[in-house]
Scaffold this motif. Structure first.
Motif, PDB file in Angstrom:
ATOM      1  N   LEU A 181      -0.740  -6.343  -1.991  1.00 44.31           N
ATOM      2  CA  LEU A 181      -1.003  -4.949  -2.334  1.00 44.31           C
ATOM      3  C   LEU A 181      -1.871  -4.842  -3.581  1.00 44.31           C
ATOM      4  CD1 LEU A 181      -0.532  -1.891  -2.030  1.00 44.31           C
ATOM      5  CD2 LEU A 181       1.586  -2.191  -3.334  1.00 44.31           C
TER       6      LEU A 181
ATOM      7  N   SER B  54      -5.492  -5.918  -2.702  1.00 36.56           N
ATOM      8  CA  SER B  54      -6.142  -4.961  -1.806  1.00 36.56           C
ATOM      9  C   SER B  54      -6.443  -3.652  -2.522  1.00 36.56           C
ATOM     10  CB  SER B  54      -5.249  -4.690  -0.590  1.00 36.56           C
ATOM     11  OG  SER B  54      -4.936  -5.881   0.089  1.00 36.56           O
ATOM     12  N   TYR B  55      -5.497  -3.197  -3.323  1.00 36.86           N
ATOM     13  CA  TYR B  55      -5.669  -1.934  -4.044  1.00 36.86           C
ATOM     14  C   TYR B  55      -6.790  -2.036  -5.071  1.00 36.86           C
ATOM     15  CZ  TYR B  55      -4.573   1.929  -7.206  1.00 36.86           C
ATOM     16  OH  TYR B  55      -4.652   3.044  -8.005  1.00 36.86           O
TER      17      TYR B  55
ATOM     18  N   ALA C 186     -10.080  -2.057  -3.228  1.00 39.02           N
ATOM     19  CA  ALA C 186     -10.404  -0.744  -2.658  1.00 39.02           C
ATOM     20  C   ALA C 186     -10.895   0.216  -3.725  1.00 39.02           C
ATOM     21  CB  ALA C 186      -9.172  -0.178  -1.943  1.00 39.02           C
TER      22      ALA C 186
ATOM     23  N   ALA D  37      -5.210  -3.333   4.730  1.00 35.75           N
ATOM     24  CA  ALA D  37      -4.760  -2.483   3.618  1.00 35.75           C
ATOM     25  C   ALA D  37      -5.954  -2.011   2.802  1.00 35.75           C
ATOM     26  CB  ALA D  37      -3.784  -3.268   2.736  1.00 35.75           C
ATOM     27  N   PHE D  38      -6.922  -2.891   2.587  1.00 35.41           N
ATOM     28  CA  PHE D  38      -8.138  -2.532   1.841  1.00 35.41           C
ATOM     29  C   PHE D  38      -8.895  -1.398   2.529  1.00 35.41           C
ATOM     30  CE2 PHE D  38     -12.764  -3.171   1.812  1.00 35.41           C
ATOM     31  CZ  PHE D  38     -13.052  -2.940   0.468  1.00 35.41           C
TER      32      PHE D  38
ATOM     33  N   SER E  24      -7.722   0.760   4.618  1.00 37.53           N
ATOM     34  CA  SER E  24      -6.904   1.979   4.601  1.00 37.53           C
ATOM     35  C   SER E  24      -7.093   2.765   3.310  1.00 37.53           C
ATOM     36  CB  SER E  24      -5.418   1.619   4.763  1.00 37.53           C
ATOM     37  OG  SER E  24      -5.185   0.981   6.000  1.00 37.53           O
ATOM     38  N   GLY E  25      -7.368   2.059   2.208  1.00 40.15           N
ATOM     39  CA  GLY E  25      -7.537   2.729   0.935  1.00 40.15           C
ATOM     40  C   GLY E  25      -8.964   2.998   0.539  1.00 40.15           C
TER      41      GLY E  25
ATOM     42  N   CYS F  68      -5.266   6.626  -3.188  1.00 40.47           N
ATOM     43  CA  CYS F  68      -5.586   5.334  -2.589  1.00 40.47           C
ATOM     44  C   CYS F  68      -4.397   4.379  -2.623  1.00 40.47           C
ATOM     45  CB  CYS F  68      -6.789   4.735  -3.316  1.00 40.47           C
ATOM     46  SG  CYS F  68      -7.309   3.121  -2.724  1.00 40.47           S
TER      47      CYS F  68
ATOM     48  N   THR G 237      -3.077   2.540   0.728  1.00 42.50           N
ATOM     49  CA  THR G 237      -3.163   1.079   0.794  1.00 42.50           C
ATOM     50  C   THR G 237      -1.795   0.477   1.084  1.00 42.50           C
ATOM     51  OG1 THR G 237      -4.972   1.138  -0.814  1.00 42.50           O
ATOM     52  CG2 THR G 237      -3.924  -0.977  -0.448  1.00 42.50           C
TER      53      THR G 237
END
Length: 253
Positions: A65, A68-69, A72, A127-128, A130-131, A184, A188
């Protein structure tokens, strides 16, 4: 003399206490094994937390997370600002990205599995995505909304693209950037949990699906509480950051 304003964390805490109270009462009235009360859920969660395998799953989710966050936020903010400065590319790109963002992301996950395989790379990439799409859209719209008078003035002064971004664009879009960071994070996290449910061998999403197959309702609710806390704390911190940035940089029209 005006009353002192309560801290931002007080209303969510009051709501949480009220929800727990309602949950306790309704669980007691239902008296059902498929509707455990807060005490049972917390006991199952305490049992899970003492399990090293479960703690490893929590660590895996937190690690993927975070990466990825961060990716993003960085990719969405930078590309959104750069594209927002060009009226032509904004008009050309935004309809496509809005259309892509409206597609339920989970239907695209098999494509990630096909090209990236089962593992952290496919889950993190999902996840990337998605955000990053909402972050990109927010930043494009915010940059496009920068006052044209300021842009014309910078052009007349012969400012470089870097100076334009640093002195005019970035201070103007910081409130939108803070809002995008808060939005975001949740998206994510949702993308990562869904990916872990579908193809994970560890992670909180995998643990939820595993307990569902074993019909451990109290464990499921306990882990949902844990996910809620893990999501709420960063969200409250980002909300406070957003409030401070808006108070400092946002000006009335």
């Amino acid at each position: 003399m005006s009353a002192r304003r309560s801290p931002g964390w007080v209303p969510p805490l009051v709501l949480a206490v009220a929800l727990v109270a309602v949950w306790t009462v309704t669980a007691g009235l239902a008296d059902s094994v498929v509707y455990p009360g807060p005490g049972e859920a917390l006991r199952s969660l305490r049992s899970d937390i003492t399990d090293s395998r479960f703690l490893g799953s929590v660590g895996d989710t937190a690690r993927v997370l975070l990466l990825s966050y961060a990716a993003a936020i960085a990719a969405g903010a930078v590309t959104g600002m750069l594209l927002g400065l060009s009226a032509f590319w904004s008009r050309a790109t935004l309809p496509v990205v809005y259309a892509l963002n409206s597609v339920p992301k989970i239907v695209l996950y098999p494509i990630f599995l096909l090209f990236l395989g089962i593992g952290d790379l496919s889950r993190g990439s999902f996840a990337f995505v998605s955000g990053v799409l909402p972050m990109f859209l927010i930043m494009v719209e915010a940059t496009a909304g920068v006052r044209r008078l300021h842009l014309k003035l910078s052009a007349s002064l012969g400012m470089s693209r870097w100076s334009l971004l640093r002195r005019i664009v970035v201070p103007s879009v910081l409130p939108s950037l803070a809002s995008g960071m808060r939005l975001c994070f949740g998206l994510t996290l949702i993308g990562l949990l869904l990916a872990e449910m579908f193809s994970g061998s560890s992670g909180l999403g995998y643990e939820l699906l595993r307990n569902l197959s074993l019909a451990r309702v109290e464990n499921i609710i306990g882990q949902v509480l844990l996910i809620g806390v893990l999501a709420l704390l960063p969200t409250l911190a980002l909300q406070q950051l957003e409030s401070r940035i808006r108070n400092r940089y946002e000006v009335s029209a």
